[in-house]
Structures are given as C-alpha cells and as structure tokens.
Design an enzyme around this catalytic site. Structure first.
Site, PDB file in Angstrom:
ATOM      1  N   LYS A  26       0.829  -1.206   0.000  1.00  0.00           N
ATOM      2  CA  LYS A  26       0.000   0.000   0.000  1.00  0.00           C
ATOM      3  C   LYS A  26       0.865   1.258   0.000  1.00  0.00           C
ATOM      4  O   LYS A  26       0.678   2.146  -0.832  1.00  0.00           O
ATOM      5  CB  LYS A  26      -0.905  -0.022   1.221  1.00  0.00           C
ATOM      6  CG  LYS A  26      -2.166   0.772   1.051  1.00  0.00           C
ATOM      7  CD  LYS A  26      -3.031   0.659   2.299  1.00  0.00           C
ATOM      8  CE  LYS A  26      -3.704  -0.696   2.406  1.00  0.00           C
ATOM      9  NZ  LYS A  26      -4.163  -1.003   3.753  1.00  0.00           N
ATOM     10  N   ARG A  96      -3.160   3.229   8.400  1.00  0.00           N
ATOM     11  CA  ARG A  96      -3.439   2.035   7.598  1.00  0.00           C
ATOM     12  C   ARG A  96      -2.281   1.047   7.628  1.00  0.00           C
ATOM     13  O   ARG A  96      -1.125   1.445   7.750  1.00  0.00           O
ATOM     14  CB  ARG A  96      -3.688   2.455   6.134  1.00  0.00           C
ATOM     15  CG  ARG A  96      -4.520   3.700   5.987  1.00  0.00           C
ATOM     16  CD  ARG A  96      -4.594   4.205   4.553  1.00  0.00           C
ATOM     17  NE  ARG A  96      -5.268   3.283   3.667  1.00  0.00           N
ATOM     18  CZ  ARG A  96      -5.372   3.441   2.364  1.00  0.00           C
ATOM     19  NH1 ARG A  96      -4.815   4.494   1.774  1.00  0.00           N
ATOM     20  NH2 ARG A  96      -6.012   2.555   1.623  1.00  0.00           N
ATOM     21  N   GLY A 105      -7.829  -7.240   4.081  1.00  0.00           N
ATOM     22  CA  GLY A 105      -8.754  -7.260   5.207  1.00  0.00           C
ATOM     23  C   GLY A 105      -8.238  -7.956   6.458  1.00  0.00           C
ATOM     24  O   GLY A 105      -8.977  -8.111   7.415  1.00  0.00           O
ATOM     25  N   MET A 107      -5.610  -7.042   8.439  1.00  0.00           N
ATOM     26  CA  MET A 107      -5.120  -6.160   9.502  1.00  0.00           C
ATOM     27  C   MET A 107      -6.047  -4.957   9.652  1.00  0.00           C
ATOM     28  O   MET A 107      -7.044  -4.847   8.977  1.00  0.00           O
ATOM     29  CB  MET A 107      -3.690  -5.750   9.196  1.00  0.00           C
ATOM     30  CG  MET A 107      -2.723  -6.913   9.379  1.00  0.00           C
ATOM     31  SD  MET A 107      -1.052  -6.491   8.968  1.00  0.00           S
ATOM     32  CE  MET A 107      -1.138  -6.302   7.215  1.00  0.00           C
ATOM     33  N   ARG A 352      -3.214  -1.737  -6.394  1.00  0.00           N
ATOM     34  CA  ARG A 352      -2.436  -2.977  -6.304  1.00  0.00           C
ATOM     35  C   ARG A 352      -2.810  -3.859  -7.488  1.00  0.00           C
ATOM     36  O   ARG A 352      -3.846  -3.655  -8.120  1.00  0.00           O
ATOM     37  CB  ARG A 352      -2.706  -3.710  -4.987  1.00  0.00           C
ATOM     38  CG  ARG A 352      -4.149  -4.149  -4.851  1.00  0.00           C
ATOM     39  CD  ARG A 352      -4.390  -4.907  -3.551  1.00  0.00           C
ATOM     40  NE  ARG A 352      -5.809  -4.964  -3.296  1.00  0.00           N
ATOM     41  CZ  ARG A 352      -6.382  -4.910  -2.100  1.00  0.00           C
ATOM     42  NH1 ARG A 352      -5.643  -4.778  -1.028  1.00  0.00           N
ATOM     43  NH2 ARG A 352      -7.670  -4.986  -1.959  1.00  0.00           N
ATOM     44  N   HIS A 468      -8.515 -29.070   7.172  1.00  0.00           N
ATOM     45  CA  HIS A 468      -7.418 -29.942   6.733  1.00  0.00           C
ATOM     46  C   HIS A 468      -7.732 -30.560   5.369  1.00  0.00           C
ATOM     47  O   HIS A 468      -6.921 -30.501   4.446  1.00  0.00           O
ATOM     48  CB  HIS A 468      -7.193 -31.038   7.780  1.00  0.00           C
ATOM     49  CG  HIS A 468      -6.103 -31.998   7.417  1.00  0.00           C
ATOM     50  ND1 HIS A 468      -6.345 -33.193   6.776  1.00  0.00           N
ATOM     51  CD2 HIS A 468      -4.768 -31.910   7.572  1.00  0.00           C
ATOM     52  CE1 HIS A 468      -5.200 -33.806   6.570  1.00  0.00           C
ATOM     53  NE2 HIS A 468      -4.219 -33.057   7.040  1.00  0.00           N
ATOM     54  N   SER A 777      17.093 -41.592 -13.666  1.00  0.00           N
ATOM     55  CA  SER A 777      15.866 -40.879 -13.361  1.00  0.00           C
ATOM     56  C   SER A 777      15.792 -40.775 -11.844  1.00  0.00           C
ATOM     57  O   SER A 777      15.906 -41.783 -11.139  1.00  0.00           O
ATOM     58  CB  SER A 777      14.662 -41.647 -13.909  1.00  0.00           C
ATOM     59  OG  SER A 777      13.476 -40.987 -13.525  1.00  0.00           O
ATOM     60  N   CYS A 844      11.267 -38.263 -11.699  1.00  0.00           N
ATOM     61  CA  CYS A 844       9.954 -38.883 -11.874  1.00  0.00           C
ATOM     62  C   CYS A 844       9.188 -39.007 -10.568  1.00  0.00           C
ATOM     63  O   CYS A 844       8.158 -39.652 -10.513  1.00  0.00           O
ATOM     64  CB  CYS A 844      10.082 -40.233 -12.553  1.00  0.00           C
ATOM     65  SG  CYS A 844      10.943 -41.438 -11.536  1.00  0.00           S
ATOM     66  N   TYR A 864      14.687 -33.579 -18.309  1.00  0.00           N
ATOM     67  CA  TYR A 864      13.224 -33.585 -18.303  1.00  0.00           C
ATOM     68  C   TYR A 864      12.676 -33.759 -16.899  1.00  0.00           C
ATOM     69  O   TYR A 864      13.382 -34.198 -15.988  1.00  0.00           O
ATOM     70  CB  TYR A 864      12.678 -34.688 -19.209  1.00  0.00           C
ATOM     71  CG  TYR A 864      12.916 -36.102 -18.719  1.00  0.00           C
ATOM     72  CD1 TYR A 864      12.023 -36.707 -17.834  1.00  0.00           C
ATOM     73  CD2 TYR A 864      14.032 -36.833 -19.131  1.00  0.00           C
ATOM     74  CE1 TYR A 864      12.240 -37.992 -17.369  1.00  0.00           C
ATOM     75  CE2 TYR A 864      14.258 -38.116 -18.677  1.00  0.00           C
ATOM     76  CZ  TYR A 864      13.364 -38.697 -17.793  1.00  0.00           C
ATOM     77  OH  TYR A 864      13.586 -39.964 -17.335  1.00  0.00           O
TER      78      TYR A 864
HETATM   79  P1  ADP Z   1      -7.432  -2.613   3.861  1.00  0.00           P
HETATM   80  O1  ADP Z   1      -6.007  -2.963   3.760  1.00  0.00           O
HETATM   81  O2  ADP Z   1      -8.181  -3.464   4.812  1.00  0.00           O
HETATM   82  O3  ADP Z   1      -8.087  -2.457   2.523  1.00  0.00           O
HETATM   83  P2  ADP Z   1      -7.228   0.272   3.939  1.00  0.00           P
HETATM   84  O4  ADP Z   1      -6.019   0.844   4.562  1.00  0.00           O
HETATM   85  O5  ADP Z   1      -7.243   0.239   2.469  1.00  0.00           O
HETATM   86  O6  ADP Z   1      -7.477  -1.159   4.570  1.00  0.00           O
HETATM   87  O7  ADP Z   1      -8.452   1.087   4.483  1.00  0.00           O
HETATM   88  C1  ADP Z   1      -9.763   0.674   4.302  1.00  0.00           C
HETATM   89  C2  ADP Z   1     -10.598   1.774   3.682  1.00  0.00           C
HETATM   90  O8  ADP Z   1     -10.520   2.946   4.445  1.00  0.00           O
HETATM   91  C3  ADP Z   1     -10.164   2.189   2.314  1.00  0.00           C
HETATM   92  O9  ADP Z   1     -10.718   1.367   1.349  1.00  0.00           O
HETATM   93  C4  ADP Z   1     -10.716   3.590   2.204  1.00  0.00           C
HETATM   94  O10 ADP Z   1     -12.047   3.541   1.779  1.00  0.00           O
HETATM   95  C5  ADP Z   1     -10.666   4.062   3.611  1.00  0.00           C
HETATM   96  N1  ADP Z   1      -9.528   4.974   3.772  1.00  0.00           N
HETATM   97  C6  ADP Z   1      -8.258   4.660   4.081  1.00  0.00           C
HETATM   98  N2  ADP Z   1      -7.483   5.763   4.109  1.00  0.00           N
HETATM   99  C7  ADP Z   1      -8.294   6.796   3.802  1.00  0.00           C
HETATM  100  C8  ADP Z   1      -8.100   8.199   3.647  1.00  0.00           C
HETATM  101  N3  ADP Z   1      -6.916   8.749   3.790  1.00  0.00           N
HETATM  102  N4  ADP Z   1      -9.173   8.953   3.338  1.00  0.00           N
HETATM  103  C9  ADP Z   1     -10.379   8.383   3.177  1.00  0.00           C
HETATM  104  N5  ADP Z   1     -10.621   7.087   3.297  1.00  0.00           N
HETATM  105  C10 ADP Z   1      -9.606   6.296   3.604  1.00  0.00           C
HETATM  106 MG    MG Z   2      -7.716  -1.242   1.065  1.00  0.00          MG
END
Ligand code: ADP
Ligand code: MG
Ligand code: MG
Length: 888
Positions: A26, A96, A105, A107, A352, A468, A777, A844, A864
């Site tokens: 990010k 973030r 999602g 963290m 990303r 599992h 082999s 093999c 191979y």
């Molecule tokens: P994740 O890694 O779980 O996607 P993010 O860091 O992307 O978490 O944050 C989740 C959401 O929070 C983003 O999709 C965005 O909508 C909102 N967000 C994060 N930073 C900002 C910011 N600077 N201004 C407005 N919204 C933000």
């Molecule tokens: Mg995000």
C-alpha cells in the site's frame, strides 16, 4: 539515525515501488502514484522494520520514530493548510496497514483520527456540514474503540441499531447531525463504563495508539492464519501509512468506491467496480447498502435502476477512467483500485495488482501481449503454475441432470466419481487394486493423507474452506467437497446419509468440488481441454522452455490424457499397477506362491501376453516418443491377501489350502518392506520375472514399430539400485532377451537401460553406476524417504508437528528438500555426467509436478521432468518460467 518514515504527496514521494519490502504494497504504491502526479492525499509510511522493533521493545514506539512521524505530519500540515489537533482547521488522518504481499482485510485501519469534542465542532463549522462532522466522529470512536481499545464492534452496532429503531430510521444516511451527536455521547459513555477510562481526547495519544494497534494487528489470529496458508514469513512485519483523510461522506456529491481496471473473473477489458454515495471506508464492502455500478454498461447489465458513477458524476468518472489507463500502462498489469470523491474531487487511495481467476489471468496476459504492454515471456511469467489446477480437472457435463443428494463447500476444484469408503486404509487398498473411490470422512486428519492421495475425491461433513481436507486436497489437486452439513456419516454401520438416501460402503457417488454438490451415481464428465488463451500461453511457454516434460502413466488412459496435455513421453510407467487388474492378480498370485522356478515360469508365461499388449498400446499411443518402463518394484506380499477372510477366499478360488497360503504369506513377511525385498533385489532373486518383463517390452516395441511406423525407443529402468553390480546383473538379463527378440523378429530396436537414483549410495556412486546405466531418473519419493530415513506414509504423523514447531518449514515429500535430497541430486548429476557426458537425466517423483522443485531441476540441468498427467501443463509452464528466470 535510521530513516523510519517516508513521505508522499503533492507530486513527489520519498519512496517508490522498488522499496515495497519496507513500505509494504500500500505504502509503495501510494508513493508511486503520488510521484506520477495522481491525486493522492498526502501522507507518510513507517517502514515494516519498525514493526519488528515495536515487538522487540515490548510494544512501544521508539523516540526516533516518533520524531520522524511528527516531522512528516508537519509536512502534511504545510501541504494541506490544516493542523493536527487544531481547533479551527483540524487535520484528520487515516492510519493504515500494509504488508509486502497483499493480505486483504487481515489487519486493521483507523479512519478520521484527530477528532475530539473540540475538533468535531471545527470540522462541522469548516465544512459547513455538522452532520458530516458528527458522522465522522462516531465512525472514529467506533473504529478506535474496536481496533485500539479492544471493544467488540458489535457493542457499537447495537447502540446504533437501537437508536435507529427508536428514531424510526432505516439507513445511516437518514441520521441528522443532532442524532449522530447523541450516538457519540452514548458511545463515549458506554466506552468509559466498559473500560473505566474515557475516550482519549488528545490527538497525539490517539495517533500513537493507532500506530501501535496497526503493528499489533500483524499478530492477530486472522493475519496469522492467512500467513500460514500463504507461506508469508512472520518476520516481514507490516508497515503503517498515516495519511490525510479525504471524505466520501460529505453529502451527495461525495462517494467512495473500489474498482478493477479489467473484469477480475473473465479478464475482459472493461472497468469493473462499485461505489456508494455519501459513504466512507468499508461501507462499500460492509453490505449494509447496495453499492452502485461504476460504468453505465455494468449498471444496464445488472438491471439496476440506481445511477452509475458514469452518469452521476461524469467528470470524476472521466478522470478516474483516465487514471485507470495511466496506471495500467505504468504497472503493465490489471489494477485493483480504491478511490474516494470528496465534493466532486477524485482522490486515489490504493492501487495494487488485482486478484483474478485463472481464466481471467490468462485472458489479461494474452490481451496485454497483443496490446503491446508486455512481452510473450512476461505473459508466461504472469501465470501462477499451480493455479492452472483449477482448469485441469474433469467437470460434470452441464447437459446431464443432476441428482443432488447433499452439498457442502467447493473446497478443491474438479469433479470425481467413485465408490464411497470411510477409511484411508480402504482407499489405499482400492488404489492398489485399480478401483476408484471417494474417501468420506467427518473431517480428515494428517493420518488420512495416504488415503487422500489414493482417492479420486474427498468428501467431509464438517470443516470449512481452510479445513485440513480442503487445504490438503487443493495441494494435491484432488477434488474435494468439505463441510457437507446436509449429509451425515454413520461410521459404525459404514453409511452415508444424504437427502432422501442412505448409501452404503461401495455405492457410487460423484462430487463436484467446483460447486460443492454431491450427486448420486456416476455422472458423465467433460475432460478439460487446452484451448484459447490457455493454448496460446502454452505455445509461448513451450518456446521458452529448455527441459522436456514427460508424464508418469501406468495405463493407456493416463497416457492419452497426458498426450492431450502435451506430454513429450512417459518418464515413469509403473508396471506393477498392471498386475492388479481383473484376472491378472490371480496369475500374479500363482507366480508368487509357486514353490519353484518352474512354477513361477508357468505363471509368468500367462502374464507375458498381458504385459505385451499393455506395452503395445502404450507405445502406440506415444507414437515414437520415449517411454520409460520400470521393472517390478514393490515387495511381493503387496499382491497377496491380508485379512483371514480374504486369505480363505483367495485360497479357495485358487484351489489351495488356506493354511499353505498363510504359511507362504508369513514367509514373505518383512519387518520393514520399504527397505526390504523389493526393486532390483526381486529381479536378482527371480531373474525370470525380469526376463518376462523385458520380453514383453521388446516384443511390444516390435509390434508397435510395425503398426505405427514410428520407431519406439524403450527406456528400461531398474529400480532401487545401490551397487553397480546389481545393475550389471539385471542389465545382462535385459540385453540377452533383447538380442533374442530382435533375432526372432529380424528387426533392430534401439533401447536404453538405466536406473532410478533413489538411494543415497547410488547418488554418491553415480560415476561408477553410470558406467553401466545409460540414463538416470531421480525417484525423489524414495530418495527423500531414504535420505531422511522417514517413511512417507508414517511421516504424516509427525511432519505436521515438525511444521508447527518450526523444525521444518515444508513437507519434503511435497516440495523437494533442496539442501539434502537436492544436494544428492546435484552430486549424482554431476558425477554421472562426468562418466557419460550425454547421459539423459530426469526426475519422476511427485516433485516432478511441483513448481519450485521444477525450478531446482532447471538449475541442476536435468533434461526432463515427469509428472502425473493432469500436472503436465503446470510442469510445462513452470519449466518455462524457470528457463526464463535462469536466462535473466
Ligand atoms: P485494507 O487494507 O483493509 O483495505 P485500507 O487501509 O485500504 O485497509 O483502508 C480501508 C478503507 O478505508 C479504504 O478502502 C478507504 O475507503 C478508507 N480509507 C483509508 N485511508 C483513507 C483516507 N486517507 N481517506 C479516506 N478514506 C480512507
Ligand atoms: Mg484497502
Ligand atoms: Mg521408488
């Protein structure tokens, strides 16, 4: 002083994509976008090394780091004209997470940081929208209370739901400023009551708290599990990005959304995404309101009457579309983007590489080559070889009616039919006898691994997508339906109870691991095909690869499937599997139970035509391609019955005394069959067996050569050789039979005699063994067993413990142990070629279809790899990637 903090914004950035290890995905991409001049709210990223330090310092932030963060914030203040904690123009921040590889999602994030009882007033005043300010404040308390202070987010939701009910509101957007203000008061009161301390008003306390919480979220259970499943080292840590807030919740000209630059399920080149008006953060994915389509075309497709972004905010949309194109050509890959529109102004919040289905990945790669964005070789590198598995399994013919008797989770793709069995042992037995079974368990455990291997498919009634059974089945490429809660297993009576039916052991079912359905009986299937983008990529892969790819095939069916997947020969044909079928097992038993050579020869004479016809068929299918046939390998008692009832039955059928049969079985008993009377040891004890097999091979070669006109070059492989003299002995038998058959047929046949390298002694003495062996082999299954001194079937009991305790990282039976087993392969390859420079080397074992092991094979210079038919395309792609990387 070490540099902990990298800033970005206003057309410049201190970091870039190349520093992704420290900035996280990010942070690195925000920096990159900022430097491109795209509208990115200014911010700073704390490097991921600081995460490790945070844990080392007992979860505290060091002073150097704090100083640098504050310096960074001063810069942001200058850029935005706002001040952090200021009561007239407050700067609000988001905090973030960001790891090296995306962990979506997993963290935590804190938004709207910097709000308190004073700044909220200023925000309302400054924006002219008090409702927005109080909405932001309540969001902040909710997130901070959950992420930093550890309160369950549900307690906040309960308060909010009660308030909405009391006020008669359905949607959050119906709440007024005063009503939000009241919710804020309720939140703060509850928080103080629960925690015995008030909600922190000091923005700096909030900031350090949020940064610490994001570092801490690296170790939350979700993130830990995700890392385990995706092999992400704990030591990497997460970075933390602190960024100026932009507001999608500032009324009807504001919005927030997510988008892919191409369709992530089909790969089609069309903008694909969703947004919400007057919303913030995770509202889009939270599912409280239904998001709207970004493009008008998608809106029409979905039949929605809610306007698209294209219609609603045409200017922001046009800018966004242009940015999508710009980013695609910059990154040269499909992007997954997050954006926010604040009062008509577009802001980019994340970029990303977009996750996509395998089908989409192929289309995107092939399209990008024709668009001139990437080269053919890059396209080849873009596809994760193991992901091809999704496309390489039979699927249920969509034209047939489905008789569904249960359903669960689509845990591992592909469909399979077979008789149900309830234990791993029965599955293994069935495989040995060439029967197809579905292993049915409540849930599986590591002790079941060998049975899972042996089954066509796996069905469990308990457990999720990461149970599992699900994880192991995906790893093995075996179809699996897990957690079929509508079905019940009655183990004691060996019954499977489904919708309106009760099935008994041996009844046939079909499982569809792509839909999660369980069907009654055997269902017609469609075999997978290589066509379209897939075929195109394979053409490019084949052009790039150095090693050839062969298949392990024991039956004509295997050989045909492998040919259609592009196998360039057979690297391993295990002849013993041919002895289990139908009548043959009886003749085989006759041979084993015979008391002298004459008796054995009489039985072998009956086996000869059967083997000959098998080989003729294989040679014909392979049409001139090399075919490696291994001489009989397993210990003989594997062909004999085990339980008392079976012994009695078989003895009666053969007209023998059960007592005699039992004595013979006892006499063949071994303490450790894996290291017992097997491999070339059998051919040395009973050369007549090797003689029969050699004759079958050469006579078949003659027949196939006459039939197809394509000369077959059989490669005869002697298993479990440790001494050159062992090979000399067996080779002499083979050569003698070859001369005889060629004389009888008056036809010259070229053939090779080689050996499997599957004992450490053979690897070390490879230069001597190569004097007799014309090829090697690497039988890496046995070589792994004998190098580690671990039997594969028993290792399942302790390998998971080893992995949990960090004693080994990867199961060496799944991914080749480069350091030990790999070193032996290197030694053998090098010494073997010293004696015989042009000698063909292959692998093999199971590892022949494993992408990382294939990279190793490229490294060592093998000629191979050979793998199971359905893994042939995976091996072709892996071999191509290995060759491209080796040249780079
Ligand atoms: P994740 O890694 O779980 O996607 P993010 O860091 O992307 O978490 O944050 C989740 C959401 O929070 C983003 O999709 C965005 O909508 C909102 N967000 C994060 N930073 C900002 C910011 N600077 N201004 C407005 N919204 C933000
Ligand atoms: Mg995000
Ligand atoms: Mg072996």
């Amino acid at each position: 002083m070490r540099k902990w903090v990298y800033t970005f914004g206003g057309g410049v950035a201190e970091g870039s994509r190349t520093e992704i290890d420290q900035l996280g995905g990010k942070g690195a991409n925000l920096a990159e976008m900022a430097a491109l001049g795209l509208p990115v709210p200014p911010g700073l990223t704390i490097v991921s090394d600081a995460c490790g330090l945070y844990y080392k310092n007992e979860k505290t932030l060091c002073d150097d780091l704090k100083v640098q963060v504050l310096q960074g914030i001063s810069g942001i203040e200058a850029a935005t004209g706002r001040a952090f904690g200021d009561t007239s123009h407050p700067l609000l921040l988001s905090v973030r997470s960001g790891s090296r590889t995306s962990m979506p999602g997993m963290m935590d994030t804190v938004l709207n940081l910097g709000l308190n009882d004073h700044t909220v007033e200023a925000l309302g005043h400054h924006s002219g929208d008090a409702r927005f300010a109080w909405d932001s404040y309540r969001r902040f308390i909710q997130m901070y209370g959950d992420v930093v202070m550890g309160l369950d987010h549900e307690v906040f939701e309960e308060i909010l739901e009660d308030e909405k009910a009391r006020l008669g509101h359905e949607l959050d957007t119906e709440m007024s400023a005063v009503e939000w203000q009241h919710v804020v008061k309720l939140y703060k009161d509850m928080l103080e009551q629960e925690l015995g301390e008030p909600f922190p008003q000091d923005p700096h306390v909030q900031l350090w708290g949020a940064i610490g919480a994001v570092f801490s979220s690296w170790m939350n259970p979700r993130a830990k599990t995700y890392r385990l499943l995706h092999n992400i080292p704990e030591a990497w840590g997460t970075s933390v990005t602190v960024q100026t807030m932009v507001f999608g919740n500032l009324g009807s000209t504001s919005a927030t959304g997510v988008a892919f630059t191409r369709n992530p399920s089909t790969g089609a080149r069309e903008l694909y995404g969703e947004f919400l008006v007057n919303a913030q953060g995770e509202d889009v994915v939270a599912g409280i309101r239904t998001p709207q389509s970004i493009t008008e075309a998608a809106r029409i497709d979905s039949g929605s009457d809610k306007p698209s972004l294209e219609k609603l905010m045409p200017e922001a949309f046009a800018e966004f579309q242009a940015i999508c194109d710009r980013l695609e050509s910059h990154y040269r890959d499909m992007q997954d983007l997050e954006f926010t529109i604040e009062r008509g102004k577009l802001w980019m919040l994340q970029a990303r590489a977009g996750k996509r289905t395998t089908k989409a990945a192929m289309k995107v790669a092939v399209d990008m080559v024709s668009e001139g964005l990437i080269s053919e070789q890059e396209a080849v590198l873009r596809i994760e070889p193991s992901s091809l598995d999704q496309l390489l399994h039979p699927t249920i013919d969509p034209r047939v009616e489905r008789h569904v008797i249960g359903s669960g989770l689509p845990a591992s793709p592909g469909a399979a039919s077979g008789a149900i069995v309830f234990t791993a042992e029965e599955a293994v037995e069935a495989e040995n006898e060439g029967r197809k079974v579905i292993l049915v368990r409540v849930e599986t455990s590591p002790e079941d691994i060998h049975g899972m291997h042996a089954a066509q498919g796996i069905l469990t009634t308990r457990g999720g997508m990461t149970s599992h059974a699900a994880v192991v089945a995906r790893g093995m490429g075996i179809p699996c339906v897990s957690g079929a809660g509508t079905m019940r297993v009655d183990l004691r009576n060996e019954k499977l109870i489904g919708l309106g039916v009760t099935l008994t052991k041996g009844d046939i079912v079909t499982i569809d691991g792509s839909s999660g359905q369980v069907l009654k009986g055997e269902v017609p299937m469609l075999q997978p095909e290589l066509s379209g983008d897939f075929a195109q990529l394979m053409v490019w892969a084949d052009a790039a690869r150095r090693m050839t790819v062969r298949t392990n095939a024991d039956t004509p069916g295997d050989a045909r499937a492998a040919r259609s997947f592009g196998a360039e020969g057979i690297g391993l044909c295990r002849t013993e599997h041919m002895f289990f079928e139908g009548e043959r097992i009886h003749v085989m038993r006759e041979m084993i139970l015979a008391e002298d050579e004459a008796g054995r020869r009489a039985a072998l004479d009956k086996l000869l035509p059967m083997q000959r016809s098998d080989f003729t068929e294989l040679f014909t299918i392979m049409h001139g391609l090399p075919v490696t046939i291994r001489m009989l390998d397993p210990p003989l008692h594997e062909f004999l019955p085990k339980s008392d009832e079976e012994i009695e039955e078989v003895a009666n059928a053969m007209g023998l005394e059960p007592g005699f049969m039992r004595r013979r079985i006892d006499a063949l008993h071994e303490f450790n069959p894996m290291l017992g009377h097997r491999g070339c040891r059998l051919a040395i004890s009973y050369p007549e067996i090797a003689e029969m097999q050699a004759r079958a091979i050469f006579e078949a070669a003659v027949a196939a050569a006459r039939e197809t006109g394509a000369p077959v070059v059989p490669e005869i492989m002697v298993p479990l050789v440790g001494l050159r003299s062992e090979l000399d002995y067996v080779k002499a038998v083979i050569d003698r039979v070859a001369t005889e058959v060629m004389g009888e047929a008056k036809l010259e046949i070229s053939y090779l005699v080689g050996t499997m390298i599957e004992l450490p002694r053979a690897a070390i003495r490879a230069h001597i063994i190569a004097e007799a062996a014309e090829f090697f082999s690497f039988g890496t299954n046995d070589l792994t067993q004998t190098t580690f001194g671990m039997s594969r079937d028993d290792a399942a009991r302790f390998i998971p413990t080893y992995q949990r305790k960090g004693i080994i990282i990867q199961d060496p039976f799944v991914s080749l142990d480069f350091d030990g087993v790999g070193e032996l392969i290197r030694i053998a390859a090098e010494r073997g070629r010293r004696t015989r420079p042009d000698m063909k080397l292959g692998i093999c074992g199971e590892h022949g279809g494993d992408p990382t092991s294939i990279h190793f094979c490229e490294d060592v210079g093998l000629d191979y790899v050979s793998c199971s038919p359905f893994r042939v395309p995976i091996a072709r792609l892996s071999a191509a990637q290995a060759a491209i990387k080796a040249r780079a």
